[in-house]
Design a protein around this motif. Structure first.
Motif, PDB file in Angstrom:
ATOM      1  N   LEU A   1       0.782  -1.237   0.000  1.00  0.00           N
ATOM      2  CA  LEU A   1       0.000   0.000   0.000  1.00  0.00           C
ATOM      3  C   LEU A   1       0.816   1.292   0.000  1.00  0.00           C
ATOM      4  N   SER A   2       2.075   1.231   0.313  1.00  0.00           N
ATOM      5  CA  SER A   2       2.875   2.454   0.498  1.00  0.00           C
ATOM      6  C   SER A   2       3.058   3.288  -0.763  1.00  0.00           C
ATOM      7  N   ASP A   3       3.049   2.669  -1.928  1.00  0.00           N
ATOM      8  CA  ASP A   3       3.310   3.412  -3.158  1.00  0.00           C
ATOM      9  C   ASP A   3       2.042   3.853  -3.891  1.00  0.00           C
ATOM     10  N   LEU A   4       0.896   3.687  -3.254  1.00  0.00           N
ATOM     11  CA  LEU A   4      -0.348   4.093  -3.902  1.00  0.00           C
ATOM     12  C   LEU A   4      -0.476   5.612  -3.929  1.00  0.00           C
ATOM     13  N   THR A   5      -1.185   6.103  -4.919  1.00  0.00           N
ATOM     14  CA  THR A   5      -1.445   7.540  -5.001  1.00  0.00           C
ATOM     15  C   THR A   5      -2.634   7.893  -4.107  1.00  0.00           C
ATOM     16  N   GLU A   6      -2.803   9.178  -3.861  1.00  0.00           N
ATOM     17  CA  GLU A   6      -3.968   9.622  -3.075  1.00  0.00           C
ATOM     18  C   GLU A   6      -5.268   9.309  -3.823  1.00  0.00           C
ATOM     19  N   GLU A   7      -5.215   9.364  -5.140  1.00  0.00           N
ATOM     20  CA  GLU A   7      -6.402   9.000  -5.927  1.00  0.00           C
ATOM     21  C   GLU A   7      -6.779   7.546  -5.666  1.00  0.00           C
ATOM     22  N   GLN A   8      -5.793   6.667  -5.675  1.00  0.00           N
ATOM     23  CA  GLN A   8      -6.055   5.259  -5.366  1.00  0.00           C
ATOM     24  C   GLN A   8      -6.530   5.093  -3.925  1.00  0.00           C
ATOM     25  N   ALA A   9      -5.969   5.844  -3.012  1.00  0.00           N
ATOM     26  CA  ALA A   9      -6.322   5.737  -1.597  1.00  0.00           C
ATOM     27  C   ALA A   9      -7.733   6.232  -1.313  1.00  0.00           C
ATOM     28  N   ASN A  10      -8.232   7.131  -2.152  1.00  0.00           N
ATOM     29  CA  ASN A  10      -9.590   7.657  -1.988  1.00  0.00           C
ATOM     30  C   ASN A  10     -10.638   6.857  -2.751  1.00  0.00           C
ATOM     31  N   PHE A  11     -10.187   5.858  -3.515  1.00  0.00           N
ATOM     32  CA  PHE A  11     -11.087   5.053  -4.336  1.00  0.00           C
ATOM     33  C   PHE A  11     -12.088   4.277  -3.478  1.00  0.00           C
ATOM     34  N   ARG A  12     -13.334   4.262  -3.965  1.00  0.00           N
ATOM     35  CA  ARG A  12     -14.409   3.445  -3.381  1.00  0.00           C
ATOM     36  C   ARG A  12     -14.964   2.618  -4.536  1.00  0.00           C
ATOM     37  N   TYR A  13     -15.041   1.320  -4.356  1.00  0.00           N
ATOM     38  CA  TYR A  13     -15.451   0.482  -5.480  1.00  0.00           C
ATOM     39  C   TYR A  13     -16.945   0.521  -5.740  1.00  0.00           C
ATOM     40  N   ALA A  14     -17.730   1.088  -4.837  1.00  0.00           N
ATOM     41  CA  ALA A  14     -19.173   1.232  -5.038  1.00  0.00           C
ATOM     42  C   ALA A  14     -19.681   2.341  -4.120  1.00  0.00           C
ATOM     43  N   GLU A  15     -20.820   2.863  -4.452  1.00  0.00           N
ATOM     44  CA  GLU A  15     -21.472   3.889  -3.637  1.00  0.00           C
ATOM     45  C   GLU A  15     -21.689   3.366  -2.213  1.00  0.00           C
ATOM     46  N   GLY A  16     -21.336   4.170  -1.229  1.00  0.00           N
ATOM     47  CA  GLY A  16     -21.540   3.788   0.164  1.00  0.00           C
ATOM     48  C   GLY A  16     -20.445   2.912   0.748  1.00  0.00           C
ATOM     49  N   LYS A  17     -19.470   2.504  -0.057  1.00  0.00           N
ATOM     50  CA  LYS A  17     -18.353   1.697   0.454  1.00  0.00           C
ATOM     51  C   LYS A  17     -17.255   2.621   0.959  1.00  0.00           C
ATOM     52  N   TRP A  18     -16.422   2.081   1.832  1.00  0.00           N
ATOM     53  CA  TRP A  18     -15.329   2.865   2.395  1.00  0.00           C
ATOM     54  C   TRP A  18     -14.235   3.063   1.365  1.00  0.00           C
ATOM     55  N   SER A  19     -13.498   4.150   1.510  1.00  0.00           N
ATOM     56  CA  SER A  19     -12.312   4.347   0.674  1.00  0.00           C
ATOM     57  C   SER A  19     -11.218   3.399   1.164  1.00  0.00           C
ATOM     58  N   LEU A  20     -10.215   3.208   0.331  1.00  0.00           N
ATOM     59  CA  LEU A  20      -9.108   2.336   0.710  1.00  0.00           C
ATOM     60  C   LEU A  20      -8.467   2.812   2.017  1.00  0.00           C
ATOM     61  N   LYS A  21      -8.254   4.118   2.165  1.00  0.00           N
ATOM     62  CA  LYS A  21      -7.610   4.574   3.394  1.00  0.00           C
ATOM     63  C   LYS A  21      -8.540   4.465   4.600  1.00  0.00           C
ATOM     64  N   GLN A  22      -9.851   4.491   4.396  1.00  0.00           N
ATOM     65  CA  GLN A  22     -10.769   4.209   5.504  1.00  0.00           C
ATOM     66  C   GLN A  22     -10.675   2.740   5.919  1.00  0.00           C
ATOM     67  N   VAL A  23     -10.457   1.856   4.951  1.00  0.00           N
ATOM     68  CA  VAL A  23     -10.261   0.435   5.275  1.00  0.00           C
ATOM     69  C   VAL A  23      -8.986   0.274   6.102  1.00  0.00           C
ATOM     70  N   VAL A  24      -7.925   0.959   5.729  1.00  0.00           N
ATOM     71  CA  VAL A  24      -6.675   0.901   6.500  1.00  0.00           C
ATOM     72  C   VAL A  24      -6.929   1.395   7.925  1.00  0.00           C
ATOM     73  N   GLY A  25      -7.650   2.489   8.059  1.00  0.00           N
ATOM     74  CA  GLY A  25      -7.978   3.003   9.385  1.00  0.00           C
ATOM     75  C   GLY A  25      -8.840   2.040  10.178  1.00  0.00           C
ATOM     76  N   HIS A  26      -9.778   1.407   9.507  1.00  0.00           N
ATOM     77  CA  HIS A  26     -10.632   0.404  10.150  1.00  0.00           C
ATOM     78  C   HIS A  26      -9.795  -0.761  10.676  1.00  0.00           C
ATOM     79  N   ILE A  27      -8.856  -1.231   9.883  1.00  0.00           N
ATOM     80  CA  ILE A  27      -7.971  -2.319  10.328  1.00  0.00           C
ATOM     81  C   ILE A  27      -7.248  -1.901  11.601  1.00  0.00           C
ATOM     82  N   ALA A  28      -6.705  -0.682  11.620  1.00  0.00           N
ATOM     83  CA  ALA A  28      -5.970  -0.202  12.796  1.00  0.00           C
ATOM     84  C   ALA A  28      -6.885  -0.063  14.008  1.00  0.00           C
ATOM     85  N   ASP A  29      -8.067   0.510  13.817  1.00  0.00           N
ATOM     86  CA  ASP A  29      -8.990   0.686  14.947  1.00  0.00           C
ATOM     87  C   ASP A  29      -9.437  -0.653  15.528  1.00  0.00           C
ATOM     88  N   VAL A  30      -9.764  -1.597  14.678  1.00  0.00           N
ATOM     89  CA  VAL A  30     -10.183  -2.921  15.157  1.00  0.00           C
ATOM     90  C   VAL A  30      -9.031  -3.601  15.885  1.00  0.00           C
TER      91      VAL A  30
END
Length: 171
Positions: A41-70
């Protein structure tokens, strides 16, 4: 500890995560995951990090944050159980956590920095535990929970989400 937890050490829903974890020493597995996640994940762009594969889904960086919080929540449970202060642990509402987290607005490098700090803390904690401490149990949602099982849930939860990231975000 090189043995996976028995099914009577965690709630049935935990099997979804525990079953994903390969054989081996759990602290070493957590370290390998850490290395692989940062490499992936370290070499991804901010555009990739903000990507959501569908409406209402988390962005990639929100998934990373979710992993850390859990992981923070499960490490807290490990600490209590391993130190012999077993108690009843409750769950949490993941959507509320994600909605109220800063990860969607942070640069990806900051989300990964948070993940790295949490994971390094978890590795240090788990690696320091004796077998006796890993086998101690508390209660989670009316089911037994061992410190060992909680460590496996952390590893399996990350594997689950990294599989989703590879399938839906990084294709």
């Amino acid at each position: 500890m090189n043995t996976r937890p028995n099914a009577n050490e965690y709630l049935p829903l935990g099997e979804k995560y525990v079953s994903l974890v390969p054989e081996g020493h759990i602290a070493e597995i957590l370290q390998r995951q850490y290395d692989e996640t940062l490499r992936s994940l370290s070499d991804l762009t901010e555009e990739q990090a903000n990507f959501r594969y569908a409406e209402g889904k988390w962005s990639l960086k929100q998934v990373v944050g979710h992993i850390a919080d859990v992981e923070r929540l499960w490490s807290y449970r490990i600490l209590y159980i391993a130190r012999g202060d077993a108690r009843e642990f409750s769950g949490y509402e993941r959507e509320v956590f994600v909605q109220n987290s800063p990860f969607g607005q942070l640069p990806l490098r900051e989300a990964l920095k948070d993940y790295a700090a949490v994971r390094q803390s978890t590795i240090t904690l788990v690696a320091s535990l004796t077998e006796e401490a890993l086998l101690r149990q508390g209660t989670f949602n009316n089911y037994p929970l061992s410190a060992r099982a909680a460590a496996y849930v952390i590893a399996g939860h990350e594997l689950h989400h990294m599989n989703i990231l590879r399938d839906k975000y990084l294709t």
